[in-house]
Design a protein around this motif. Structure first.
Motif, PDB file in Angstrom:
ATOM      1  N   SER A 102       0.832  -1.196   0.000  1.00 26.27           N
ATOM      2  CA  SER A 102       0.000   0.000   0.000  1.00 26.27           C
ATOM      3  C   SER A 102       0.869   1.250   0.000  1.00 26.27           C
ATOM      4  O   SER A 102       1.902   1.309   0.677  1.00 26.27           O
ATOM      5  CB  SER A 102      -0.903  -0.006   1.240  1.00 26.27           C
ATOM      6  N   ALA A 103       0.465   2.256  -0.770  1.00 24.69           N
ATOM      7  CA  ALA A 103       1.215   3.515  -0.842  1.00 24.69           C
ATOM      8  C   ALA A 103       1.167   4.233   0.502  1.00 24.69           C
ATOM      9  O   ALA A 103       0.130   4.306   1.147  1.00 24.69           O
ATOM     10  CB  ALA A 103       0.640   4.405  -1.936  1.00 24.69           C
ATOM     11  N   LYS A 104       2.311   4.757   0.902  1.00 25.52           N
ATOM     12  CA  LYS A 104       2.415   5.526   2.137  1.00 25.52           C
ATOM     13  C   LYS A 104       3.110   6.845   1.822  1.00 25.52           C
ATOM     14  O   LYS A 104       3.890   6.949   0.885  1.00 25.52           O
ATOM     15  CB  LYS A 104       3.236   4.780   3.180  1.00 25.52           C
ATOM     16  N   ASN A 105       2.854   7.834   2.652  1.00 18.61           N
ATOM     17  CA  ASN A 105       3.523   9.120   2.469  1.00 18.61           C
ATOM     18  C   ASN A 105       4.275   9.555   3.721  1.00 18.61           C
ATOM     19  O   ASN A 105       4.447  10.748   3.978  1.00 18.61           O
ATOM     20  CB  ASN A 105       2.513  10.195   2.055  1.00 18.61           C
ATOM     21  N   ASP A 106       4.752   8.574   4.509  1.00 16.35           N
ATOM     22  CA  ASP A 106       5.593   8.922   5.643  1.00 16.35           C
ATOM     23  C   ASP A 106       7.037   9.048   5.167  1.00 16.35           C
ATOM     24  O   ASP A 106       7.399   8.582   4.086  1.00 16.35           O
ATOM     25  CB  ASP A 106       5.465   7.897   6.769  1.00 16.35           C
ATOM     26  N   ARG A 107       7.862   9.648   5.977  1.00 21.85           N
ATOM     27  CA  ARG A 107       9.223   9.999   5.552  1.00 21.85           C
ATOM     28  C   ARG A 107      10.120   8.782   5.344  1.00 21.85           C
ATOM     29  O   ARG A 107      11.156   8.869   4.670  1.00 21.85           O
ATOM     30  CB  ARG A 107       9.871  10.934   6.578  1.00 21.85           C
ATOM     31  N   ASP A 108       9.753   7.637   5.917  1.00 22.27           N
ATOM     32  CA  ASP A 108      10.607   6.448   5.818  1.00 22.27           C
ATOM     33  C   ASP A 108      10.186   5.499   4.699  1.00 22.27           C
ATOM     34  O   ASP A 108      10.819   4.451   4.528  1.00 22.27           O
ATOM     35  CB  ASP A 108      10.573   5.678   7.149  1.00 22.27           C
ATOM     36  N   PHE A 109       9.147   5.836   3.947  1.00 17.22           N
ATOM     37  CA  PHE A 109       8.583   4.882   2.985  1.00 17.22           C
ATOM     38  C   PHE A 109       9.623   4.437   1.958  1.00 17.22           C
ATOM     39  O   PHE A 109       9.844   3.243   1.754  1.00 17.22           O
ATOM     40  CB  PHE A 109       7.372   5.504   2.291  1.00 17.22           C
ATOM     41  N   VAL A 110      10.274   5.374   1.318  1.00 22.20           N
ATOM     42  CA  VAL A 110      11.236   5.024   0.271  1.00 22.20           C
ATOM     43  C   VAL A 110      12.450   4.317   0.854  1.00 22.20           C
ATOM     44  O   VAL A 110      12.930   3.323   0.292  1.00 22.20           O
ATOM     45  CB  VAL A 110      11.661   6.276  -0.516  1.00 22.20           C
ATOM     46  N   SER A 111      12.950   4.784   1.977  1.00 20.47           N
ATOM     47  CA  SER A 111      14.132   4.147   2.565  1.00 20.47           C
ATOM     48  C   SER A 111      13.841   2.706   2.959  1.00 20.47           C
ATOM     49  O   SER A 111      14.711   1.834   2.842  1.00 20.47           O
ATOM     50  CB  SER A 111      14.618   4.946   3.782  1.00 20.47           C
ATOM     51  N   ARG A 112      12.625   2.414   3.389  1.00 20.32           N
ATOM     52  CA  ARG A 112      12.261   1.033   3.725  1.00 20.32           C
ATOM     53  C   ARG A 112      12.240   0.164   2.466  1.00 20.32           C
ATOM     54  O   ARG A 112      12.654  -1.006   2.507  1.00 20.32           O
ATOM     55  CB  ARG A 112      10.906   0.995   4.417  1.00 20.32           C
ATOM     56  N   ILE A 113      11.752   0.727   1.385  1.00 27.17           N
ATOM     57  CA  ILE A 113      11.753  -0.022   0.124  1.00 27.17           C
ATOM     58  C   ILE A 113      13.185  -0.329  -0.301  1.00 27.17           C
ATOM     59  O   ILE A 113      13.526  -1.468  -0.643  1.00 27.17           O
ATOM     60  CB  ILE A 113      11.024   0.768  -0.973  1.00 27.17           C
ATOM     61  N   LEU A 114      14.042   0.683  -0.273  1.00 27.09           N
ATOM     62  CA  LEU A 114      15.426   0.494  -0.712  1.00 27.09           C
ATOM     63  C   LEU A 114      16.171  -0.482   0.188  1.00 27.09           C
ATOM     64  O   LEU A 114      17.011  -1.259  -0.295  1.00 27.09           O
ATOM     65  CB  LEU A 114      16.150   1.844  -0.729  1.00 27.09           C
ATOM     66  N   SER A 115      15.859  -0.484   1.474  1.00 26.53           N
ATOM     67  CA  SER A 115      16.562  -1.381   2.407  1.00 26.53           C
ATOM     68  C   SER A 115      16.215  -2.833   2.173  1.00 26.53           C
ATOM     69  O   SER A 115      16.951  -3.723   2.615  1.00 26.53           O
ATOM     70  CB  SER A 115      16.228  -0.995   3.851  1.00 26.53           C
ATOM     71  N   ARG A 116      15.117  -3.095   1.481  1.00 32.30           N
ATOM     72  CA  ARG A 116      14.694  -4.474   1.221  1.00 32.30           C
ATOM     73  C   ARG A 116      15.167  -4.981  -0.136  1.00 32.30           C
ATOM     74  O   ARG A 116      14.708  -6.001  -0.625  1.00 32.30           O
ATOM     75  CB  ARG A 116      13.177  -4.585   1.343  1.00 32.30           C
ATOM     76  N   GLN A 117      16.087  -4.257  -0.752  1.00 31.27           N
ATOM     77  CA  GLN A 117      16.701  -4.702  -1.996  1.00 31.27           C
ATOM     78  C   GLN A 117      15.669  -5.010  -3.086  1.00 31.27           C
ATOM     79  O   GLN A 117      15.740  -6.016  -3.785  1.00 31.27           O
ATOM     80  CB  GLN A 117      17.589  -5.918  -1.756  1.00 31.27           C
ATOM     81  N   VAL A 118      14.688  -4.124  -3.195  1.00 37.02           N
ATOM     82  CA  VAL A 118      13.725  -4.220  -4.293  1.00 37.02           C
ATOM     83  C   VAL A 118      14.450  -3.911  -5.596  1.00 37.02           C
ATOM     84  O   VAL A 118      15.295  -3.012  -5.659  1.00 37.02           O
ATOM     85  CB  VAL A 118      12.560  -3.229  -4.066  1.00 37.02           C
ATOM     86  N   ASP A 119      14.125  -4.638  -6.665  1.00 33.70           N
ATOM     87  CA  ASP A 119      14.837  -4.487  -7.927  1.00 33.70           C
ATOM     88  C   ASP A 119      14.097  -3.652  -8.961  1.00 33.70           C
ATOM     89  O   ASP A 119      14.700  -3.171  -9.915  1.00 33.70           O
ATOM     90  CB  ASP A 119      15.131  -5.871  -8.511  1.00 33.70           C
ATOM     91  N   ALA A 120      12.782  -3.506  -8.797  1.00 35.46           N
ATOM     92  CA  ALA A 120      11.987  -2.675  -9.698  1.00 35.46           C
ATOM     93  C   ALA A 120      10.675  -2.367  -8.999  1.00 35.46           C
ATOM     94  O   ALA A 120      10.244  -3.107  -8.109  1.00 35.46           O
ATOM     95  CB  ALA A 120      11.734  -3.365 -11.032  1.00 35.46           C
ATOM     96  N   VAL A 121      10.050  -1.267  -9.404  1.00 34.19           N
ATOM     97  CA  VAL A 121       8.809  -0.836  -8.766  1.00 34.19           C
ATOM     98  C   VAL A 121       7.787  -0.496  -9.834  1.00 34.19           C
ATOM     99  O   VAL A 121       8.097   0.196 -10.816  1.00 34.19           O
ATOM    100  CB  VAL A 121       9.037   0.388  -7.854  1.00 34.19           C
ATOM    101  N   ILE A 122       6.568  -0.993  -9.638  1.00 34.29           N
ATOM    102  CA  ILE A 122       5.425  -0.605 -10.456  1.00 34.29           C
ATOM    103  C   ILE A 122       4.487   0.180  -9.561  1.00 34.29           C
ATOM    104  O   ILE A 122       4.146  -0.276  -8.465  1.00 34.29           O
ATOM    105  CB  ILE A 122       4.706  -1.837 -11.040  1.00 34.29           C
TER     106      ILE A 122
END
Length: 337
Positions: A102-122
């Motif tokens: 689910s989309a979030k707009n908190d300040r940590d949203f992107v950093s959490r995604i990057l920390s999980r080694q996601v390879d692509a985002v839709i």
């Protein structure tokens, strides 16, 4: 520091750590012993450079899986569940794993995604901040936007898929107009976070543009918006019907909203479609079984999934992604004349 179009390479990591590229490979793949001090220097260099190995490229060569993250506004929505099913079907045999968030707009949203080694985002979201989208792009991730709205400030290496929602809403308006409806109302999303639509939203824009091109005036009574939940929407539809302002058709941004509208119209004693027509969007499972059966607009979810994966692979291979333009189809049932 965010990654630019000149993203750091394995050689950059090796140079900063003072080791060979082979040692970097051993550390990242965890397949050989590396002395603790060298391993520490490599990991520190990886963190400092924000280096992310291109695991999608490895997957294309038959080496391991890649993780594709699908970000949506409402993960409980039937539409996104079916689209995720199509994505999984297209991706799995090619070595991709797909997850939904689910989309979030908190300040940590992107950093959490990057920390999980996601390879692509839709991304299919009307609410995710453009700054978050841009941060994902700047960090070197292949990003595919399913265009639910304009992204006025987003730039760089990003793929866009126009799924046909703007033209689909326009077709819905034309259908009702051709069947004699002149007093149409657009039903906007419900949102507890006050994420309501403007002309940046492609559904909203399609409704406005088509109404104007048909010579139908737009006023505040042409829209039902600002509702926090389905109960508020139900009450708003009832008030609109019972007002002195005529209404003979509702164009809803999705089928869930349309079902609420159907219930309210019937509670107000109006005949569907003889007095009021209702049309939804998404061709959900519910639209087929509710009574009266709901007319709606269907997107080509399999084509969306195939286009998204094609664009991800193109970006992983270093290509500049092209825009994709898909079409919708009308599904006529019992709620339109």
């Amino acid at each position: 520091m965010p990654r630019s179009s000149n993203a750091p390479t394995r050689k950059d990591v090796a140079d900063l750590a003072g080791v060979s590229e082979t040692i970097v490979s051993y550390v990242l793949n965890a397949n050989r012993y590396v002395a603790a001090d060298k391993k520490k220097r490599v990991l520190e260099a990886v963190e400092k450079l924000h280096y992310r190995p291109n695991s999608i490229a490895r997957a294309l060569k038959g080496k391991g899986n890649s993780h594709i993250l699908f970000i949506a506004d409402n993960v409980a929505n039937n539409y996104f569940g079916r689209l995720l099913h199509e994505l999984d079907g297209v991706a799995y045999d090619k070595g991709y794993l797909v997850s939904l968030m689910s989309a979030k707009n908190d300040r940590d949203f992107v950093s959490r995604i990057l920390s999980r080694q996601v390879d692509a985002v839709i991304i299919s979201s009307a609410s995710l901040a453009e700054s978050s989208v841009q941060e994902l792009i700047d960090n070197g991730l292949p990003v595919v936007l399913l265009m639910t709205r304009d992204y006025a400030t987003v730039h760089g290496r990003v793929a866009r898929i126009y799924t046909g929602i703007e033209s689909g809403i326009m077709a819905a308006v034309r259908l009702l107009y051709e069947h004699g409806c002149r007093h149409l109302v657009h039903v906007d999303r419900v949102s507890r976070q006050a994420h309501f639509s403007s002309r940046q939203d492609l559904r909203y824009r399609g409704f406005c543009n088509q109404m104007e091109s048909l010579g139908c005036p737009l006023t505040k009574d042409s829209f039902i918006t600002g509702c926090r939940d389905f109960d508020e929407l139900y009450d708003a539809v009832c008030r609109r019907i019972r007002s002195q302002v005529p209404v003979d058709g509702f164009v809803c941004r999705n089928d869930d909203l349309a079902c609420v509208v159907l219930s309210a119209v019937q509670a107000c004693g109006k005949k569907i479609p003889e007095e009021i027509s209702v049309i939804g969007f998404d061709n959900s499972d519910t639209s087929r079984v509710i009574r009266p059966a709901l007319s709606t607009v269907a997107t080509d979810q399999k084509a969306i999934a195939e286009a998204a994966l094609e664009l991800i692979e193109a970006m992983a291979g270093g290509q500049t992604p092209e825009e994709k333009h898909l079409v919708t189809r009308m599904v006529i049932r019992d709620t339109t004349r």
